[in-house]
Enzyme design. Structure first.
Site, PDB file in Angstrom:
ATOM      1  N   HIS A   1      65.367  11.883  66.378  1.00  0.00           N
ATOM      2  CA  HIS A   1      65.976  11.970  65.049  1.00  0.00           C
ATOM      3  C   HIS A   1      64.858  11.849  64.022  1.00  0.00           C
ATOM      4  O   HIS A   1      64.172  10.824  63.955  1.00  0.00           O
ATOM      5  CB  HIS A   1      67.020  10.869  64.831  1.00  0.00           C
ATOM      6  N   CYS A   2      64.686  12.892  63.236  1.00  0.00           N
ATOM      7  CA  CYS A   2      63.569  12.929  62.274  1.00  0.00           C
ATOM      8  C   CYS A   2      64.055  12.464  60.906  1.00  0.00           C
ATOM      9  O   CYS A   2      64.899  13.125  60.288  1.00  0.00           O
ATOM     10  CB  CYS A   2      63.006  14.345  62.188  1.00  0.00           C
ATOM     11  N   PRO A   3      63.552  11.352  60.402  1.00  0.00           N
ATOM     12  CA  PRO A   3      63.981  10.895  59.072  1.00  0.00           C
ATOM     13  C   PRO A   3      63.460  11.769  57.944  1.00  0.00           C
ATOM     14  O   PRO A   3      64.015  11.760  56.848  1.00  0.00           O
ATOM     15  CB  PRO A   3      63.398   9.472  58.997  1.00  0.00           C
TER      16      PRO A   3
END
Length: 445
Positions: free
Chosen positions: A180-182
């Site tokens: 999950h890429c912020p």
């Protein structure tokens, strides 16, 4: 089609339940825009900060450095510097939107737990009750001759396919889950990993482009005025802006450049970030590795599968089903366990299954024995009445009943059944006065 149980409360007569769309009752933590055409993660606000980090330095470069270079190069080469930087920036932002605003490969949730293998729906037990069948927590499948374990997801009520994982931020099971890429505010999975890699690569090229032409301008200032490079850095406002951009892009290129190199390695070996950090295939064969060329072709050149979710589809409401007496059904593999689930990002508790008034956490026999022997019926009749109500309440899985459906299942752990039998035993024997004071309906669960 996506189905949901009918609402328990009266709906607005002016609005029909048939007008509900899937994105309006979506159980994940996603945020939708344009009536379900765009789907983002819950941290979509970080996307604005990422856009600022890209657009702001490009705007400074165009306003100072590129404009001065256009004056120095009066031919078409000066204009091309401006055209290339604008085109590269637009391409970078388009890739960012394609990464962040699309379904990453979410697997639709099941409305009911799956049936155990070998169950034909005809098993019956005495007393009109069905036997309890526990779902296995882990199954093993073979991928290219290598055994791979797949796990059961309690939230989505399904067995995750190979390379699938549950994102605790978005609260969805995602196919070929990478991370999950912020920075993009979205999960990176099967359907957007290619765009994510191209975005990181184009951002690296953008940093290198700005870094290089800023040095070109400073060098031209030093040569034109016959001064040193250090003096040329503070000679004009454009040279000062170029120095700022040189420092900014030098720091940024280590981040995005290192990320690009790391994902090139992952693509060449057909791994995901999640697999690389969790499983560490260093000393064993990677089950998905097909060679460098075929790995590159599979990830970068094959068609992207269609989404398994139609977020704009109308919701089909399930009809109300009758209640089923407790005593049998399918048991979730994690029922009765208070263990942590690393992939789920949460801790399983009992509080939601027994209702308000009890503390969260595992329950044991001593919790009820302490209530039974403490004389609450004499000193605290209100508390005793509340405990009696909880004992009278059927203990079922939070999911709704589906009596009459082949796919409908009840989840109740053996610990709860044993505890209920132990509590009702004094009613049959006639042991304690507090047990005899219970209503006759309590003697049958």
């Amino acid at each position: 089609m996506y189905t949901v149980p009918p609402p328990s409360q009266k709906s607005d007569p002016s609005s029909s339940s048939g007008d509900l769309r899937v994105y309006q009752i979506w159980k994940g933590n996603n945020i939708f825009f344009l009536q379900g055409w765009l789907i983002f993660g819950p941290d979509v606000r970080s996307l604005g900060f990422t856009i600022f980090l890209i657009v702001a330095p490009v705007a400074i470069f165009c306003a100072f450095t590129a404009r001065k270079l256009m004056e120095d190069y009066s031919n078409k080469s000066g204009i091309s510097i401006m055209v290339v930087i604008i085109a590269l920036t637009i391409w970078d932002l388009v890739l960012l939107l394609l990464t962040s605003g699309r379904d990453p490969g979410i697997i639709p949730r099941n409305a009911h737990p799956p049936e155990p293998e070998g169950y034909d729906g005809s098993a019956e037990a005495t007393g009109g009750q069905t036997p309890q069948l526990r779902l296995p927590r882990v199954k093993e499948v073979e991928v290219n001759g290598v055994p791979v374990k797949i796990k059961y997801c309690d939230t989505c009520m399904l067995y995750r396919p190979p390379r699938c994982s549950h994102c605790s931020i978005c609260n969805n099971c995602v196919e070929r889950f990478d991370h999950h890429c912020p920075w993009v505010g979205q999960c990176i999975g099967l359907r957007n990993y290619r765009f994510f890699f191209m975005f990181v690569l184009s951002t690296t090229l953008l940093c290198i482009y700005v870094f290089g032409f800023c040095w070109v301008y400073i060098k031209r200032v030093a040569d034109a005025r016959e001064i040193s490079i250090w003096k040329a850095m503070i000679k004009t406002p454009a040279s000062i802006a170029s120095v700022v951009l040189i420092v900014y892009t030098f720091i940024a290129v280590w981040f995005v450049g290192g990320l690009t190199a790391f994902h090139l390695y992952l693509i060449s070996t057909n791994q995901t970030t999640y697999e690389n950090f969790r499983y560490r295939y260093d000393r064993r064969a990677i089950p998905y590795d097909r060679g460098v060329l075929q790995n590159l072709q599979e990830i970068l050149c094959t068609g992207i599968p269609a989404s398994k979710n139609n977020f704009r589809a109308k919701v089909q409401m399930d009809p109300q089903t009758p209640t089923r007496p407790i005593g049998g059904g399918f048991v979730s593999p994690s029922m009765g366990k208070g263990t942590n689930d690393i992939e789920m990002g949460r801790k399983a508790t009992w509080g939601g299954e027994f209702g308000a008034g009890l503390e969260e956490g595992p329950l044991n026999d001593s919790d009820f024995l302490s209530v039974k022997e403490s004389g609450l019926s004499e000193d605290s009749p209100g508390i005793r009445t509340h405990v009696d109500e909880i004992r009278d309440r059927p203990v079922i899985h939070p999911q709704r009943s589906s009596w009459g459906r082949r796919s409908g299942n009840w989840e109740m752990s053996p610990e709860v059944v044993a505890l209920a039998a132990r509590m009702s035993e004094p009613n049959r024997v006639g042991g304690s006065s507090s047990s005899n004071s219970l209503p006759s309906g309590n003697q049958k669960l």
